[in-house]
Enzyme design. Structure first.
Site, PDB file in Angstrom:
ATOM      1  N   HIS A  83      19.047  -7.395  45.372  1.00 57.95           N
ATOM      2  CA  HIS A  83      18.369  -8.450  44.588  1.00 57.95           C
ATOM      3  C   HIS A  83      17.837  -9.541  45.524  1.00 57.95           C
ATOM      4  O   HIS A  83      16.702 -10.008  45.363  1.00 57.95           O
ATOM      5  CB  HIS A  83      19.345  -9.111  43.599  1.00 57.95           C
ATOM      6  CG  HIS A  83      19.838  -8.229  42.500  1.00 57.95           C
ATOM      7  ND1 HIS A  83      21.166  -8.126  42.183  1.00 57.95           N
ATOM      8  CD2 HIS A  83      19.174  -7.436  41.612  1.00 57.95           C
ATOM      9  CE1 HIS A  83      21.316  -7.305  41.143  1.00 57.95           C
ATOM     10  NE2 HIS A  83      20.120  -6.864  40.786  1.00 57.95           N
TER      11      HIS A  83
ATOM     12  N   LYS B 165      26.091  -7.810  25.517  1.00 60.61           N
ATOM     13  CA  LYS B 165      26.474  -6.934  26.629  1.00 60.61           C
ATOM     14  C   LYS B 165      27.804  -7.375  27.238  1.00 60.61           C
ATOM     15  O   LYS B 165      28.079  -8.558  27.372  1.00 60.61           O
ATOM     16  CB  LYS B 165      25.370  -6.937  27.689  1.00 60.61           C
ATOM     17  CG  LYS B 165      24.121  -6.237  27.195  1.00 60.61           C
ATOM     18  CD  LYS B 165      23.179  -5.927  28.342  1.00 60.61           C
ATOM     19  CE  LYS B 165      21.936  -5.196  27.846  1.00 60.61           C
ATOM     20  NZ  LYS B 165      20.913  -5.103  28.882  1.00 60.61           N
TER      21      LYS B 165
ATOM     22  N   ARG C 145      13.569   1.160  43.065  1.00 62.18           N
ATOM     23  CA  ARG C 145      14.432   1.838  44.040  1.00 62.18           C
ATOM     24  C   ARG C 145      13.986   3.270  44.275  1.00 62.18           C
ATOM     25  O   ARG C 145      14.020   3.770  45.394  1.00 62.18           O
ATOM     26  CB  ARG C 145      15.881   1.836  43.546  1.00 62.18           C
ATOM     27  CG  ARG C 145      16.537   0.491  43.617  1.00 62.18           C
ATOM     28  CD  ARG C 145      17.833   0.465  42.871  1.00 62.18           C
ATOM     29  NE  ARG C 145      17.604   0.664  41.449  1.00 62.18           N
ATOM     30  CZ  ARG C 145      18.438   0.321  40.489  1.00 62.18           C
ATOM     31  NH1 ARG C 145      19.607  -0.191  40.794  1.00 62.18           N
ATOM     32  NH2 ARG C 145      18.143   0.508  39.234  1.00 62.18           N
TER      33      ARG C 145
ATOM     34  N   SER D 159      24.208  -3.077  40.657  1.00 57.20           N
ATOM     35  CA  SER D 159      25.391  -3.893  40.353  1.00 57.20           C
ATOM     36  C   SER D 159      26.490  -3.051  39.720  1.00 57.20           C
ATOM     37  O   SER D 159      27.675  -3.227  40.016  1.00 57.20           O
ATOM     38  CB  SER D 159      25.017  -5.031  39.400  1.00 57.20           C
ATOM     39  OG  SER D 159      24.090  -5.893  40.000  1.00 57.20           O
TER      40      SER D 159
HETATM   41  O1  PNS Z   1      19.212  -6.150  35.408  1.00 50.55           O
HETATM   42  P1  PNS Z   1      18.736  -5.464  34.156  1.00 50.55           P
HETATM   43  O2  PNS Z   1      19.867  -5.348  33.152  1.00 50.55           O
HETATM   44  O3  PNS Z   1      18.071  -4.145  34.451  1.00 50.55           O
HETATM   45  O4  PNS Z   1      17.613  -6.441  33.517  1.00 50.55           O
HETATM   46  C1  PNS Z   1      16.897  -6.053  32.375  1.00 50.55           C
HETATM   47  C2  PNS Z   1      16.052  -7.223  31.828  1.00 50.55           C
HETATM   48  C3  PNS Z   1      16.959  -8.403  31.496  1.00 50.55           C
HETATM   49  C4  PNS Z   1      15.035  -7.626  32.875  1.00 50.55           C
HETATM   50  C5  PNS Z   1      15.331  -6.680  30.564  1.00 50.55           C
HETATM   51  O5  PNS Z   1      16.261  -6.093  29.706  1.00 50.55           O
HETATM   52  C6  PNS Z   1      14.570  -7.763  29.809  1.00 50.55           C
HETATM   53  O6  PNS Z   1      13.488  -8.149  30.229  1.00 50.55           O
HETATM   54  N1  PNS Z   1      15.168  -8.256  28.717  1.00 50.55           N
HETATM   55  C7  PNS Z   1      14.653  -9.346  27.930  1.00 50.55           C
HETATM   56  C8  PNS Z   1      14.274  -8.921  26.511  1.00 50.55           C
HETATM   57  C9  PNS Z   1      12.849  -8.411  26.475  1.00 50.55           C
HETATM   58  O7  PNS Z   1      11.900  -9.107  26.801  1.00 50.55           O
HETATM   59  N2  PNS Z   1      12.719  -7.138  26.082  1.00 50.55           N
HETATM   60  C10 PNS Z   1      11.453  -6.439  26.046  1.00 50.55           C
HETATM   61  C11 PNS Z   1      11.217  -5.712  27.362  1.00 50.55           C
HETATM   62  S1  PNS Z   1       9.708  -4.817  27.340  1.00 50.55           S
END
Ligand code: PNS
Length: 162
Positions: A17, A41, A90, A127
């Site tokens: 990150h 979560k 990745r 993570s």
């Molecule tokens: O580290 P992660 O868990 O892969 O992060 C995922 C995250 C938080 C970036 C993604 O779930 C997100 O953008 N969530 C916010 C809700 C949202 O906007 N959802 C629509 C995505 S198209």
């Protein structure tokens, strides 16, 4: 002012990150690291703990700040004049889901997603794996900043004694 966001759960922040945030900070004038605080979560660290760890991990970058977010990422971006979402890729296995999210976010708001290839030394890093390896006593010291390593050990010890 060209402002970007690096969104994620960061439970906890890893060296992968930090690498992506640092590279985003070179591409944009300002970078907001947005920590998702979705209540549903199950996390090892609280939002406050994740934010504090990120602030320390990204302290070397003067144009980076850390904020919590909930709800839609595109709303967070529109409220802050953020023009781009920066995501690390990745491997090709990341691509399908990331492309879907990028296209959804673009259709909701017109905000672009910029994909940055993860540095090869971090291409296996996640993570969730760091937590699993650390929980079984594996050495994750090369994978996370030192303050995260000690927080991880403390939290896992609390969990196993409680
Ligand atoms: O580290 P992660 O868990 O892969 O992060 C995922 C995250 C938080 C970036 C993604 O779930 C997100 O953008 N969530 C916010 C809700 C949202 O906007 N959802 C629509 C995505 S198209």
């Amino acid at each position: 002012m060209r402002r970007a966001v690096c969104p994620g759960s960061f439970d906890p922040v890893t060296n992968g990150h930090v690498d992506i945030v640092g590279r985003a900070a070179q591409l944009f004038d300002e970078v907001v690291v947005a920590v998702g605080v979705n209540q549903s979560k199950n996390r090892l660290f609280t939002p406050e703990e994740r934010i504090a760890m990120l602030e320390e991990a990204t302290g070397e970058f003067p144009n980076v700040r850390v904020e919590a977010f909930q709800g839609l990422l595109t709303d967070f971006c529109l409220e802050r004049d953020i023009i781009a979402i920066v995501k690390g890729l990745r491997a090709v296995s990341d691509f399908d889901y990331e492309l879907q999210m990028a296209q959804m976010n673009s259709s909701l708001s017109g905000i672009e997603t910029v994909f940055v290839p993860t540095s090869p030394e971090y291409s296996f890093l996640a993570s969730s794996l760091v937590k699993e390896v650390a929980a079984y006593g594996g050495d994750v010291a090369p994978l996370v900043p030192p303050h995260v390593l000690s927080a991880l050990h403390d939290r896992l010890a609390e969990r196993s004694s409680g």
